[in-house]
Design a protein around this motif. Structure first.
Motif, PDB file in Angstrom:
ATOM      1  N   ARG A 225       0.848  -1.190   0.000  1.00  0.00           N
ATOM      2  CA  ARG A 225       0.000   0.000   0.000  1.00  0.00           C
ATOM      3  C   ARG A 225       0.882   1.239   0.000  1.00  0.00           C
ATOM      4  O   ARG A 225       1.536   1.556   0.999  1.00  0.00           O
ATOM      5  CB  ARG A 225      -0.917  -0.040   1.223  1.00  0.00           C
ATOM      6  N   ALA A 226       0.940   1.942  -1.130  1.00  0.00           N
ATOM      7  CA  ALA A 226       1.718   3.180  -1.237  1.00  0.00           C
ATOM      8  C   ALA A 226       0.802   4.373  -0.973  1.00  0.00           C
ATOM      9  O   ALA A 226      -0.394   4.332  -1.300  1.00  0.00           O
ATOM     10  CB  ALA A 226       2.346   3.298  -2.617  1.00  0.00           C
ATOM     11  N   ARG A 227       1.367   5.420  -0.406  1.00  0.00           N
ATOM     12  CA  ARG A 227       0.573   6.582  -0.035  1.00  0.00           C
ATOM     13  C   ARG A 227       1.012   7.808  -0.834  1.00  0.00           C
ATOM     14  O   ARG A 227       2.191   8.155  -0.858  1.00  0.00           O
ATOM     15  CB  ARG A 227       0.697   6.854   1.465  1.00  0.00           C
ATOM     16  N   THR A 228       0.028   8.466  -1.453  1.00  0.00           N
ATOM     17  CA  THR A 228       0.266   9.690  -2.199  1.00  0.00           C
ATOM     18  C   THR A 228      -0.152  10.879  -1.337  1.00  0.00           C
ATOM     19  O   THR A 228      -0.478  10.723  -0.155  1.00  0.00           O
ATOM     20  CB  THR A 228      -0.509   9.665  -3.521  1.00  0.00           C
ATOM     21  N   ARG A 229      -0.205  12.057  -1.932  1.00  0.00           N
ATOM     22  CA  ARG A 229      -0.578  13.232  -1.141  1.00  0.00           C
ATOM     23  C   ARG A 229      -2.073  13.191  -0.817  1.00  0.00           C
ATOM     24  O   ARG A 229      -2.864  12.540  -1.489  1.00  0.00           O
ATOM     25  CB  ARG A 229      -0.235  14.512  -1.903  1.00  0.00           C
ATOM     26  N   LYS A 230      -2.458  13.915   0.221  1.00  0.00           N
ATOM     27  CA  LYS A 230      -3.846  13.913   0.682  1.00  0.00           C
ATOM     28  C   LYS A 230      -4.769  14.510  -0.379  1.00  0.00           C
ATOM     29  O   LYS A 230      -4.394  15.410  -1.119  1.00  0.00           O
ATOM     30  CB  LYS A 230      -3.977  14.708   1.977  1.00  0.00           C
ATOM     31  N   GLY A 231      -5.993  13.977  -0.406  1.00  0.00           N
ATOM     32  CA  GLY A 231      -7.003  14.499  -1.315  1.00  0.00           C
ATOM     33  C   GLY A 231      -6.984  13.922  -2.711  1.00  0.00           C
ATOM     34  O   GLY A 231      -7.796  14.316  -3.548  1.00  0.00           O
ATOM     35  N   THR A 232      -6.071  12.981  -2.987  1.00  0.00           N
ATOM     36  CA  THR A 232      -5.978  12.425  -4.339  1.00  0.00           C
ATOM     37  C   THR A 232      -6.814  11.167  -4.522  1.00  0.00           C
ATOM     38  O   THR A 232      -6.981  10.693  -5.642  1.00  0.00           O
ATOM     39  CB  THR A 232      -4.515  12.107  -4.688  1.00  0.00           C
ATOM     40  N   GLY A 233      -7.341  10.598  -3.438  1.00  0.00           N
ATOM     41  CA  GLY A 233      -8.140   9.382  -3.561  1.00  0.00           C
ATOM     42  C   GLY A 233      -7.318   8.213  -4.068  1.00  0.00           C
ATOM     43  O   GLY A 233      -6.107   8.130  -3.843  1.00  0.00           O
TER      44      GLY A 233
END
Length: 400
Positions: A225-233
């Motif tokens: 599970r990779a995490r991108t910036r907030k608000g990108t869904g």
């Protein structure tokens, strides 16, 4: 038409509904369910708008319980909406104040449609345990939205720990198109197992967590599970296979690109689904969503949650896929060796300490010195045997 009933009671609301039906000439109600919306004043209008749109496909009675200030005297204000202000339903907005805020179930019981299913919907913050909530206990379906909670991750964990048949989440409903595209891609040749999964999305996106959990539960493969910036869904999904990876990437939350080995890239419309569409879909079924329950119970604990970039996550997924493929090939080779040995009538080769059977070259190398030693000892044994036999013959002749 909107009719306001300030400082009223449930009996007065029922009487007003009957009068409206009589004055409108309606002799029967074509309602298929009662939708109970539990919210506050801040989310009430958005929830009513979504319910009105959903009622065009599912005519229902909408009861909106907007909880107000707990302080002050007990008071119940009501508002009845019909016609163009209520879609294809009749909407009753109840605003409770004072002690009535904690007793919303007693307020709505007398307004429920008889012999009709009850669906409860929390558009904002929902109770931690829907099983103990008074309205949740009487509802056949319970709809929440983890994305609108103050802490989406905590809300999703609460849904997992207290799940029971009939629960669902609009964060899960938003994944319908994602799941359909991925399932269709894997339903095409070559039919190879998935060895690694990488799902990238915002850290505050419960839909990303549920998508990773669904893939883990169904494909039985390790998930990163990779995490991108907030608000990108949800941003991307990568499925590793022997012939190449299947990728579904949505960088701008509107248009996605599907990449498959041996096929041209395809651009697809994959915008975030509005609440009215998700609510309409959930009202189409009143039976439990078993796939959602499986993703919560079995898939969510398997998701490896690490803070890493998408590139690092893809590299980790490729490494995991390589290890999984190597382990499967080794297991297949061991099974093939055992089958060959049993067909030749020879005992199966012993396994090494590392769990790997010795190769043919290793077996030949290990046995060659022993065979040579045995070959050297054979002439000596034969000579010794001949000398002993001659001595016994001579002794017998002398005795005779």
């Amino acid at each position: 038409m909107i009719i306001d009933l300030p400082s009223t009671s449930t009996s007065a609301i029922n009487k007003a509904l009957v009068d409206l039906r009589d004055s409108g000439g309606a002799v029967a109600l074509g309602r298929v369910l009662t939708l109970v919306v539990i919210t506050d004043d801040a989310h009430a209008e958005n929830a009513i708008s979504a319910a009105n749109e959903a009622s065009r496909e599912h005519p229902c009675r909408v009861l909106v319980l907007a909880r107000g200030n707990k302080r002050g005297a007990a008071r119940l204000d009501a508002q009845i909406r019909i016609g163009g202000d209520a879609g294809a339903s009749e909407v009753v907005v109840l605003r409770a104040y004072g002690p009535l805020v904690e007793h919303g179930e007693t307020t709505i019981v007398s307004l429920l449609l008889p012999d009709a299913p009850i669906v409860a919907y929390w558009p904002g913050t929902a109770p931690d345990d829907l099983r103990t909530d008074p309205i949740g206990r009487i509802a056949q379906r319970r709809i929440t939205d983890s994305a609108e909670a103050r802490d989406p991750a905590k809300a999703l964990e609460a849904r997992r720990s207290t799940y029971r048949a009939g629960d669902t989440d609009l964060a899960w409903t938003r994944l319908t198109n994602w799941r359909a595209l991925l399932a269709a891609a894997l339903d095409q040749p070559p039919y190879e197992p998935v060895t690694g999964i990488t799902v990238a999305g915002a850290p505050d996106s419960p839909s990303t967590e549920l998508l990773a959990a669904w893939l883990a539960a169904k494909l039985k493969a390790p998930v990163v599970r990779a995490r991108t910036r907030k608000g990108t869904g949800v941003q991307s999904v990568r499925l590793e296979r022997k012939s190449g990876a299947v990728e579904l990437v949505r960088p701008d939350q509107t248009v996605a690109t599907l990449t498959q080995p041996g096929q041209p890239d395809r651009r697809l419309s994959l915008a975030r689904r509005p609440v009215k569409d998700c609510l309409t879909e959930e009202l189409r079924r009143l039976d439990p969503d078993e796939v959602y329950g499986e993703a919560l119970a079995d898939g969510l604990p398997q998701v490896r949650k690490k803070v890493m970039s998408v590139r690092d996550a893809e590299n980790a997924g490729k490494l995991s896929a390589t290890r999984t493929t190597a382990a499967r090939q080794a297991a297949a080779e061991r099974a093939s060796a055992k089958v060959s040995a049993s067909m030749k009538g020879a005992p199966p080769e012993p396994e090494r300490g590392d769990g790997m059977a010795p190769s043919a070259a290793e077996t030949t190398t290990a046995q060659t010195p022993a065979k040579k030693a045995a070959a050297k000892r054979t002439p000596a044994k034969k000579a010794a045997g001949t000398t002993t036999s001659r001595r016994r013959t001579t002794a017998k002749g002398a005795t005779a």
